[in-house]
Design a protein around this motif. Structure first.
Motif, PDB file in Angstrom:
ATOM      1  N   ILE A 338      65.343   3.315  34.518  1.00 28.08           N
ATOM      2  CA  ILE A 338      64.927   2.402  35.186  1.00 28.08           C
ATOM      3  C   ILE A 338      64.853   1.306  35.549  1.00 28.08           C
ATOM      4  O   ILE A 338      66.609   0.795  35.057  1.00 28.08           O
ATOM      5  CB  ILE A 338      63.526   1.318  34.255  1.00 28.08           C
ATOM      6  N   GLU A 339      64.874   0.612  36.675  1.00 25.67           N
ATOM      7  CA  GLU A 339      65.352  -0.149  37.141  1.00 25.67           C
ATOM      8  C   GLU A 339      65.151  -0.813  37.615  1.00 25.67           C
ATOM      9  O   GLU A 339      63.392  -1.565  38.545  1.00 25.67           O
ATOM     10  CB  GLU A 339      66.264   0.345  38.523  1.00 25.67           C
ATOM     11  N   PHE A 340      65.417  -2.805  37.324  1.00 26.27           N
ATOM     12  CA  PHE A 340      64.938  -3.828  37.729  1.00 26.27           C
ATOM     13  C   PHE A 340      65.581  -4.110  39.209  1.00 26.27           C
ATOM     14  O   PHE A 340      67.417  -4.757  38.399  1.00 26.27           O
ATOM     15  CB  PHE A 340      64.600  -4.417  36.745  1.00 26.27           C
ATOM     16  N   ARG A 341      65.463  -4.638  39.909  1.00 24.11           N
ATOM     17  CA  ARG A 341      66.094  -5.356  41.227  1.00 24.11           C
ATOM     18  C   ARG A 341      65.501  -6.919  41.466  1.00 24.11           C
ATOM     19  O   ARG A 341      64.685  -6.577  41.918  1.00 24.11           O
ATOM     20  CB  ARG A 341      65.339  -4.591  42.683  1.00 24.11           C
ATOM     21  N   ASN A 342      66.070  -7.814  41.307  1.00 29.53           N
ATOM     22  CA  ASN A 342      65.894  -9.025  41.455  1.00 29.53           C
ATOM     23  C   ASN A 342      64.561  -9.443  41.305  1.00 29.53           C
ATOM     24  O   ASN A 342      63.553 -10.217  42.084  1.00 29.53           O
ATOM     25  CB  ASN A 342      66.176  -9.670  42.796  1.00 29.53           C
ATOM     26  N   VAL A 343      64.212  -9.364  39.609  1.00 26.51           N
ATOM     27  CA  VAL A 343      62.743  -9.741  39.516  1.00 26.51           C
ATOM     28  C   VAL A 343      62.578 -10.341  39.079  1.00 26.51           C
ATOM     29  O   VAL A 343      63.174 -11.536  37.942  1.00 26.51           O
ATOM     30  CB  VAL A 343      62.196  -8.420  38.495  1.00 26.51           C
ATOM     31  N   ASP A 344      61.473 -11.524  38.971  1.00 29.73           N
ATOM     32  CA  ASP A 344      60.665 -12.631  39.224  1.00 29.73           C
ATOM     33  C   ASP A 344      59.715 -12.744  38.063  1.00 29.73           C
ATOM     34  O   ASP A 344      59.419 -12.158  39.053  1.00 29.73           O
ATOM     35  CB  ASP A 344      60.987 -13.597  40.404  1.00 29.73           C
ATOM     36  N   PHE A 345      59.278 -13.631  37.208  1.00 27.56           N
ATOM     37  CA  PHE A 345      58.386 -13.480  36.600  1.00 27.56           C
ATOM     38  C   PHE A 345      57.601 -14.982  35.760  1.00 27.56           C
ATOM     39  O   PHE A 345      58.893 -14.950  35.308  1.00 27.56           O
ATOM     40  CB  PHE A 345      58.118 -11.919  35.652  1.00 27.56           C
ATOM     41  N   ARG A 362      69.576   3.690  32.220  1.00 26.44           N
ATOM     42  CA  ARG A 362      69.792   5.170  32.754  1.00 26.44           C
ATOM     43  C   ARG A 362      69.440   6.571  31.354  1.00 26.44           C
ATOM     44  O   ARG A 362      69.164   5.582  30.251  1.00 26.44           O
ATOM     45  CB  ARG A 362      71.084   5.364  32.928  1.00 26.44           C
ATOM     46  N   GLN A 363      67.976   7.022  32.296  1.00 24.38           N
ATOM     47  CA  GLN A 363      68.541   8.790  31.449  1.00 24.38           C
ATOM     48  C   GLN A 363      69.114   8.513  30.412  1.00 24.38           C
ATOM     49  O   GLN A 363      70.557   8.772  30.814  1.00 24.38           O
ATOM     50  CB  GLN A 363      67.582   9.314  31.649  1.00 24.38           C
ATOM     51  N   GLY A 364      69.195   8.942  28.808  1.00 26.25           N
ATOM     52  CA  GLY A 364      70.162   9.844  28.165  1.00 26.25           C
ATOM     53  C   GLY A 364      70.606   8.674  27.774  1.00 26.25           C
ATOM     54  O   GLY A 364      72.222   8.800  27.109  1.00 26.25           O
ATOM     55  N   THR A 396      61.464   0.350  39.176  1.00 28.89           N
ATOM     56  CA  THR A 396      61.205   1.257  40.127  1.00 28.89           C
ATOM     57  C   THR A 396      61.081   2.078  38.307  1.00 28.89           C
ATOM     58  O   THR A 396      62.609   1.774  37.258  1.00 28.89           O
ATOM     59  CB  THR A 396      62.254   1.730  40.782  1.00 28.89           C
ATOM     60  N   LEU A 397      61.157   3.430  38.406  1.00 32.28           N
ATOM     61  CA  LEU A 397      60.325   4.652  37.330  1.00 32.28           C
ATOM     62  C   LEU A 397      61.170   5.817  37.533  1.00 32.28           C
ATOM     63  O   LEU A 397      60.665   6.131  39.031  1.00 32.28           O
ATOM     64  CB  LEU A 397      60.008   4.744  36.103  1.00 32.28           C
ATOM     65  N   GLY A 398      62.694   6.525  37.843  1.00 32.66           N
ATOM     66  CA  GLY A 398      63.530   7.196  38.560  1.00 32.66           C
ATOM     67  C   GLY A 398      62.905   7.487  40.081  1.00 32.66           C
ATOM     68  O   GLY A 398      62.626   8.427  41.008  1.00 32.66           O
ATOM     69  N   GLY A 399      63.040   6.465  40.279  1.00 33.87           N
ATOM     70  CA  GLY A 399      62.749   5.928  42.074  1.00 33.87           C
ATOM     71  C   GLY A 399      61.887   5.514  42.741  1.00 33.87           C
ATOM     72  O   GLY A 399      60.983   4.915  43.860  1.00 33.87           O
ATOM     73  N   GLY A 400      61.000   5.751  41.542  1.00 31.38           N
ATOM     74  CA  GLY A 400      59.119   4.833  42.251  1.00 31.38           C
ATOM     75  C   GLY A 400      58.454   3.978  41.697  1.00 31.38           C
ATOM     76  O   GLY A 400      59.557   3.708  40.344  1.00 31.38           O
ATOM     77  N   ASP A 401      58.326   3.007  42.339  1.00 31.65           N
ATOM     78  CA  ASP A 401      57.498   1.739  42.342  1.00 31.65           C
ATOM     79  C   ASP A 401      56.600   2.130  41.060  1.00 31.65           C
ATOM     80  O   ASP A 401      55.899   2.369  41.677  1.00 31.65           O
ATOM     81  CB  ASP A 401      57.725   0.817  43.876  1.00 31.65           C
ATOM     82  N   ILE A 402      56.995   0.837  39.894  1.00 27.80           N
ATOM     83  CA  ILE A 402      56.130   0.938  39.421  1.00 27.80           C
ATOM     84  C   ILE A 402      54.764   0.851  39.544  1.00 27.80           C
ATOM     85  O   ILE A 402      53.494   0.552  38.999  1.00 27.80           O
ATOM     86  CB  ILE A 402      55.850   0.916  37.647  1.00 27.80           C
ATOM     87  N   SER A 403      54.483  -0.490  40.033  1.00 24.97           N
ATOM     88  CA  SER A 403      53.887  -1.547  40.651  1.00 24.97           C
ATOM     89  C   SER A 403      52.128  -0.950  41.650  1.00 24.97           C
ATOM     90  O   SER A 403      51.605  -0.733  41.858  1.00 24.97           O
ATOM     91  CB  SER A 403      53.854  -2.956  41.490  1.00 24.97           C
ATOM     92  N   ARG A 404      52.997   0.827  41.948  1.00 24.94           N
ATOM     93  CA  ARG A 404      51.657   1.241  42.355  1.00 24.94           C
ATOM     94  C   ARG A 404      51.825   2.925  41.903  1.00 24.94           C
ATOM     95  O   ARG A 404      51.725   3.792  42.640  1.00 24.94           O
ATOM     96  CB  ARG A 404      52.791   2.151  43.456  1.00 24.94           C
ATOM     97  N   ILE A 405      51.954   2.197  40.524  1.00 27.16           N
ATOM     98  CA  ILE A 405      51.973   3.928  39.897  1.00 27.16           C
ATOM     99  C   ILE A 405      50.456   3.785  38.768  1.00 27.16           C
ATOM    100  O   ILE A 405      50.505   2.126  38.491  1.00 27.16           O
ATOM    101  CB  ILE A 405      52.881   4.600  39.022  1.00 27.16           C
ATOM    102  N   ARG A 538      75.993  -0.061  18.986  1.00 26.35           N
ATOM    103  CA  ARG A 538      75.822   2.180  18.832  1.00 26.35           C
ATOM    104  C   ARG A 538      75.015   1.789  20.446  1.00 26.35           C
ATOM    105  O   ARG A 538      74.775   3.180  20.683  1.00 26.35           O
ATOM    106  CB  ARG A 538      74.865   2.522  17.949  1.00 26.35           C
ATOM    107  N   ALA A 539      74.522   0.649  21.459  1.00 25.05           N
ATOM    108  CA  ALA A 539      73.606   0.991  22.428  1.00 25.05           C
ATOM    109  C   ALA A 539      75.144   1.194  23.079  1.00 25.05           C
ATOM    110  O   ALA A 539      76.801   0.714  23.071  1.00 25.05           O
ATOM    111  CB  ALA A 539      73.931  -0.121  22.832  1.00 25.05           C
ATOM    112  N   ASP A 540      74.883   1.951  24.101  1.00 29.76           N
ATOM    113  CA  ASP A 540      75.696   2.237  25.244  1.00 29.76           C
ATOM    114  C   ASP A 540      75.868   1.324  26.641  1.00 29.76           C
ATOM    115  O   ASP A 540      76.734   0.962  27.230  1.00 29.76           O
ATOM    116  CB  ASP A 540      75.255   3.185  26.275  1.00 29.76           C
ATOM    117  N   LYS A 541      74.886   0.295  26.586  1.00 28.59           N
ATOM    118  CA  LYS A 541      75.112  -0.935  27.703  1.00 28.59           C
ATOM    119  C   LYS A 541      73.855  -1.861  26.811  1.00 28.59           C
ATOM    120  O   LYS A 541      73.302  -1.624  26.158  1.00 28.59           O
ATOM    121  CB  LYS A 541      74.667  -0.741  28.717  1.00 28.59           C
TER     122      LYS A 541
END
Length: 577
Positions: A338-345, A362-364, A396-405, A538-541
């Motif tokens: 899951i990637e956030f790119r310059n998100v405003d809300f 990231r997955q895993g 995006t989820l897996g490279g796909g824009d979630i607003s189009r799903i 215990r989080a990775d990030k």
């Protein structure tokens, strides 16, 4: 024409066609209900003509009139049956379709809509508004149009027969309808006030039911009841004023219509005395005049409902115009990052919730969202699942824009555990099975064991088949939370959102349930929100937010060395312990 009817009356395409059919059959029924007057006309014409005209044809026998009477009754019966089917039955089907359509609409609306509307408001729209529209369209609207058409047809025939008496009978229609039309704006205003005040009462009652514990614990019962009584009094005042005004106008218009028969008597007597009409013609108009306005009287009895119709329709059209979340149902992501790119809300205009948020979960890996209350953590998690649509940027989820799903397609990939758990008034097993509808009993119980539910469930009278009450009222907060975690375990989706998942658990149970959570998040994309720093240790990030902005990003060790906000939060909680 059909499109205009659909929009004007908030109908479906089929409903608009059925409305026209219902109006047509109601018109025929109104005309058919004049058949008794026609029967009287034929009888009097046959019996009285020889009195006034010795050259008239012989009197017909009673068998003839018995046959005519039976034919008229049959015609009235058949027309009434067809009118019922085309009006009442069709309206009930349309009403059922309207409720389903509203439910489907609500299902596809963004959660921002539900933040602006409360439960009582939505319930009023789905139940009360639909019921009132159903009653109006089955008892008043087609009848109104049919009455106008039927009276126009009958009036045309009577003007052809004798224009002087027809004018004396129908002149009252114009002033009667003028009274209604002139008063419509005032009535509409009154009905809007009545509707607003009634909704305020239901909202206050709903608020009291939702907050009963807080009201009692703060000794605010008297204050709550005082405000409720004030709103009820206001509602009664506006309702009384509206009904009084409607009654005055309704009775006034009906009184004007009654003058039509008086006009026939006065005009007919004058014409009869002058020898311009026969007694027979005068009697016929007397009979017809006593019957011709019956359809309009019926409609006027529903005058208030008719005028109130615009308020209901505007609310229906408002909901139908709400933008829904749409997207493709064909979704095959290339992984589950899951990637956030310059998100405003923003939840509402002028109140920014997130600003220029960018990070990747990231997955895993376990990505934790930390920060003070109101920093935007829960907002980020909900945006990741497209509970709302963002104003700018991309998620995006897996490279796909979630607003189009399609939202429902997207959510198949998510297991979500909220801080505020919602349970249903059914068994424990059915509440857990919501995570996977076709799950076997063994799968449900395995998920329950991982979530540490089996201990308290086995103490229940019927075990997993025990009904737990509305929203799990028979359970503690921790038990309700564990059922929610069991749901997520059962769903076993590739993405996991944990929003304060262990907030209702004590330290001992939190430790026990970590095993279940570890099973839930294995090899998945995980977003965790928690105020307890040990939950995210215990989080990775870790992504630290403050006032809707990302202020720190890194592993727990990296952030502790920076002596920034995360480090201060950890130190503060250590001091509190």
């Amino acid at each position: 024409m059909l499109e205009h009817i659909q929009k004007r009356f908030a109908l479906s395409a089929k409903g608009a066609v059925d409305f026209l059919k219902g109006t047509g059959w109601t018109t025929l029924l109104d005309v058919a209900l004049m058949l008794p007057a026609v029967f009287v006309f034929l009888f009097l014409d046959d019996r009285l003509r020889p009195v006034f005209d010795p050259q008239a044809s012989p009197v017909r026998g009673l068998g003839y009139y018995l046959l005519i009477g039976l034919l008229f009754l049959l015609a009235m019966y058949v027309t009434a049956v067809l009118q019922y089917r085309s009006t009442y039955s069709a309206v009930y089907e349309e009403s059922a379709g309207r409720r389903i359509s509203l439910a489907e609409k609500l299902r596809r609306l963004p959660l921002a809509f539900f933040g602006e509307k409360n439960l009582s408001d939505l319930t009023s729209t789905i139940m009360d508004d639909c019921t009132d529209l159903e009653h109006t369209f089955s008892h008043a609207v087609p009848q109104l149009f049919a009455s106008i058409i039927a009276i126009a047809v009958i009036a045309a025939g009577m003007f052809f027969y004798n224009w002087q008496l027809s004018l004396a009978l129908f002149w009252v229609a114009a002033p009667a309808f003028t009274v209604i039309l002139v008063s419509k704006a005032k009535l509409n205003k009154g009905f809007r006030e009545h509707y607003r005040d009634r909704r305020a009462v239901s909202e206050h009652i709903q608020e009291g039911l939702d907050c009963i514990q807080e009201i009692k614990s703060c000794n605010r019962e008297d204050d709550y009841l005082e405000k409720l009584n004030a709103k009820i009094a206001r509602h009664e005042k506006t309702q009384t004023r509206g009904e009084l005004l409607t009654g005055i106008l309704l009775n006034g218009a009906q009184s004007i219509l009654k003058l039509g028969l008086a006009g026939v008597i006065i005009a007919g007597a004058g014409l009869l005395a002058a020898g311009k009409i026969e007694l027979f013609t005068f009697l016929i108009f007397m009979v017809v005049g006593s019957r011709v306005y019956a359809p309009i009287d019926e409609v006027m009895n529903n005058l208030a409902v008719l005028i109130f119709l615009d308020v209901r329709i505007s609310r229906m059209n408002e909901m139908e115009a709400m933008p829904v979340q749409q997207g493709s149902a064909d979704f095959h992501p290339a992984g589950y990052d899951i990637e956030f790119r310059n998100v405003d809300f923003s939840y509402e205009s002028g109140k920014e919730a997130l600003r220029n948020v960018s990070f990747t979960a990231r997955q895993g890996q376990v990505t934790a969202l930390a920060g003070p209350s109101g920093s935007g953590k829960s907002t980020v998690a909900r945006l990741a699942a497209r509970f709302w649509d963002i104003q700018s940027g991309t998620i995006t989820l897996g490279g796909g824009d979630i607003s189009r799903i399609d939202p429902e397609t997207l959510l198949k990939n998510y297991s979500v555990v909220f801080q505020d758990v919602t349970l249903f008034n059914t068994s424990v097993m059915d509440n857990i099975r919501i995570g996977k509808r076709d799950a076997t009993d063994e799968e449900v119980m395995r998920a329950a064991r991982l979530a540490r539910c089996d201990g308290f469930v086995n103490r229940m009278p019927q075990g997993y088949h025990t009904v737990i009450g509305e929203n799990g009222e028979t359970l503690s907060g921790g038990e309700r939370q564990r059922i929610s975690i069991a749901r997520a375990l059962l769903k076993d989706a590739p993405i996991v959102l944990l929003d304060e998942a262990t907030a209702s658990l004590d330290a001992e149970n939190e430790t026990k349930i970590q095993a279940g959570i570890s099973e839930l998040i294995r090899d998945k994309t995980v977003l965790i929100i928690a105020h307890r720093m040990r939950t995210v240790a215990r989080a990775d990030k870790i992504v630290v937010l403050d006032n809707g902005r990302i202020v720190e990003t890194g592993t727990p060790e990296e952030l502790k060395k920076q002596n920034g906000m995360f480090s201060r939060m950890v130190e503060r909680q250590m001091m509190e312990l």
